[in-house]
Scaffold this motif. Structure first.
Motif, PDB file in Angstrom:
ATOM      1  N   ALA A  61       1.308  -1.645   0.176  1.00 29.61           N
ATOM      2  CA  ALA A  61      -0.320  -0.100   0.070  1.00 29.61           C
ATOM      3  C   ALA A  61       0.406   1.227  -0.129  1.00 29.61           C
ATOM      4  N   ARG A  62       0.901   2.178  -0.836  1.00 29.50           N
ATOM      5  CA  ARG A  62       1.159   3.303  -0.908  1.00 29.50           C
ATOM      6  C   ARG A  62       0.192   4.264  -0.648  1.00 29.50           C
ATOM      7  N   SER A  63       0.580   5.297  -0.113  1.00 27.33           N
ATOM      8  CA  SER A  63      -0.473   7.159  -0.124  1.00 27.33           C
ATOM      9  C   SER A  63       0.674   7.957  -0.943  1.00 27.33           C
ATOM     10  N   PHE A  64      -0.407   9.246  -1.184  1.00 26.89           N
ATOM     11  CA  PHE A  64       0.017  10.051  -1.889  1.00 26.89           C
ATOM     12  C   PHE A  64      -1.367  11.693  -1.519  1.00 26.89           C
ATOM     13  N   PRO A  65      -0.531  12.302  -1.065  1.00 21.20           N
ATOM     14  CA  PRO A  65      -1.366  13.855  -0.617  1.00 21.20           C
ATOM     15  C   PRO A  65      -1.755  13.989  -2.225  1.00 21.20           C
ATOM     16  N   PHE A  66      -2.876  15.352  -1.710  1.00 26.68           N
ATOM     17  CA  PHE A  66      -3.043  15.631  -3.116  1.00 26.68           C
ATOM     18  C   PHE A  66      -4.006  17.223  -3.004  1.00 26.68           C
ATOM     19  N   ALA A  67      -3.445  17.732  -3.573  1.00 21.39           N
ATOM     20  CA  ALA A  67      -4.237  19.071  -3.746  1.00 21.39           C
ATOM     21  C   ALA A  67      -5.123  19.266  -4.561  1.00 21.39           C
ATOM     22  N   TYR A  68      -6.183  20.063  -4.355  1.00 19.36           N
ATOM     23  CA  TYR A  68      -6.881  19.814  -6.056  1.00 19.36           C
ATOM     24  C   TYR A  68      -7.955  21.024  -5.636  1.00 19.36           C
ATOM     25  N   THR A  69      -7.743  22.352  -6.744  1.00 17.90           N
ATOM     26  CA  THR A  69      -8.382  23.358  -6.897  1.00 17.90           C
ATOM     27  C   THR A  69     -10.128  23.790  -7.042  1.00 17.90           C
ATOM     28  N   LEU A  70     -10.923  23.689  -7.261  1.00  9.87           N
ATOM     29  CA  LEU A  70     -12.368  23.555  -7.333  1.00  9.87           C
ATOM     30  C   LEU A  70     -12.713  24.703  -8.836  1.00  9.87           C
ATOM     31  N   PRO A  71     -13.048  25.033  -9.797  1.00 13.71           N
ATOM     32  CA  PRO A  71     -13.055  26.389 -10.030  1.00 13.71           C
ATOM     33  C   PRO A  71     -14.375  27.217  -9.466  1.00 13.71           C
TER      34      PRO A  71
END
Length: 127
Positions: free
Chosen positions: A80-90
């Motif tokens: 198992a590997r985890s990848f944090p992310f951020a995604y800006t909504l329109p």
């Protein structure tokens, strides 16, 4: 020779969010968790798209597509590997429309549709 291991026993990706209601322009923070399947596999990349659709999961148009910054990697069986992310909504979204985050993972040159999360975008744009 390329060996594809698709379906039951293949690597999987899960999208984890802390909440499902956001303001227009807000940043979604979450984590992609990739779990290895029955055999070692090479993951080429992961893509997330904000999709406008209906409650019946019928997709309309793609609003925004983002490549999640996950470089190609090998995943061992059951790893198992985890990848944090951020995604800006329109900053501008339509009212009374259902939105989904659709996550695809590319393995061995084939794109697999893995995760769909319904999100709610309501209220005034985030400041």
């Amino acid at each position: 020779m390329i060996h594809l291991y698709i379906g039951h026993g293949a690597a999987e990706v899960t999208l984890q969010l802390q909440k499902d209601t956001f303001a227009p322009g807000e940043s979604i923070r979450g984590e992609l968790v990739v779990r290895g399947g029955a055999v070692a596999q090479h993951i080429d990349g992961i893509t997330a798209a904000l999709i406008q659709g209906t409650d019946a999961m019928e997709f309309g148009k793609t609003i925004k597509t983002e490549a999640i910054p996950v470089e190609g990697f090998e995943i061992a069986p059951k790893e198992a590997r985890s990848f944090p992310f951020a995604y800006t909504l329109p900053s501008h979204t339509e009212e009374d429309v259902t939105y989904y985050l659709l996550v695809n993972m590319e393995m061995d040159g084939v794109v697999h549709d893995y995760e769909r999360k319904r999100i709610h975008i309501i209220g005034e744009p985030a400041v």
